[in-house]
Design a protein around this motif. Structure first.
Motif, PDB file in Angstrom:
ATOM      1  N   SER A  28       0.824  -1.210   0.000  1.00 34.27           N
ATOM      2  CA  SER A  28       0.000   0.000   0.000  1.00 34.27           C
ATOM      3  C   SER A  28       0.856   1.258   0.000  1.00 34.27           C
ATOM      4  N   THR A  29       0.239   2.335  -0.437  1.00 33.82           N
ATOM      5  CA  THR A  29       0.864   3.651  -0.341  1.00 33.82           C
ATOM      6  C   THR A  29      -0.097   4.559   0.433  1.00 33.82           C
ATOM      7  N   GLU A  31      -1.711   8.313   0.859  1.00 36.76           N
ATOM      8  CA  GLU A  31      -1.975   9.592   0.215  1.00 36.76           C
ATOM      9  C   GLU A  31      -2.533  10.533   1.276  1.00 36.76           C
ATOM     10  N   HIS A  48      -6.871   0.206  -7.586  1.00 36.66           N
ATOM     11  CA  HIS A  48      -6.712   0.398  -6.146  1.00 36.66           C
ATOM     12  C   HIS A  48      -8.063   0.641  -5.492  1.00 36.66           C
ATOM     13  N   TRP A 104      -5.120   5.174   2.727  1.00 35.16           N
ATOM     14  CA  TRP A 104      -4.292   4.058   2.275  1.00 35.16           C
ATOM     15  C   TRP A 104      -4.790   3.628   0.909  1.00 35.16           C
TER      16      TRP A 104
END
Length: 127
Positions: A28-29, A31, A48, A104
């Motif tokens: 995951s990234t 934001e 996503h 996420w």
């Protein structure tokens, strides 16, 4: 797990093993969005889903005449844009940050594989 992962109380996340949480964290990234920013727009092939850690997000669709239909709000601990996990359909909705948000961004393929390997998580995810 990352020190910023503050969602341990979310039922399906708390059911993950340490290894599963770590793999989800790596995949995951994060934001961040200021109030008024777009979190996502319609997409023919969404890759996503989002999990809201902090803030408030409004989910809506635009009609051809420009009018809006609100579907609701996502609050902390909630998934949104999740239809991409269950259906291979285009995303027609918009997500807009109402308050500053920490989100996420989780690859749909990663979460889909996790749900296929641990079917009990699907029940927790939808409750």
């Amino acid at each position: 797990m990352s020190e910023t992962w503050n969602l341990q109380a979310v039922s399906w996340l708390s059911a993950l093993t340490e290894d599963e949480r770590e793999a989800l964290n790596v995949a995951s990234t994060i934001e961040t969005h200021r109030a008024g920013e777009t979190v996502f727009s319609p997409n023919p092939a969404p890759e996503h889903i989002r999990l809201l850690e902090e803030g408030l997000v409004r989910i809506y669709r635009l009609a051809k005449d420009g009018s809006e239909t609100a579907f609701g709000y996502a609050g902390p601990g909630e998934l949104f844009g999740e239809l991409a996990i269950f259906e291979n359909t285009k995303r027609e909705s918009h997500a807009h940050a109402v308050r500053p948000c920490k989100v996420w961004k989780i690859p749909t393929d990663h979460l889909r594989q996790l749900l296929l390997s641990r079917s009990e998580l699907a029940v927790l995810l939808t409750c």
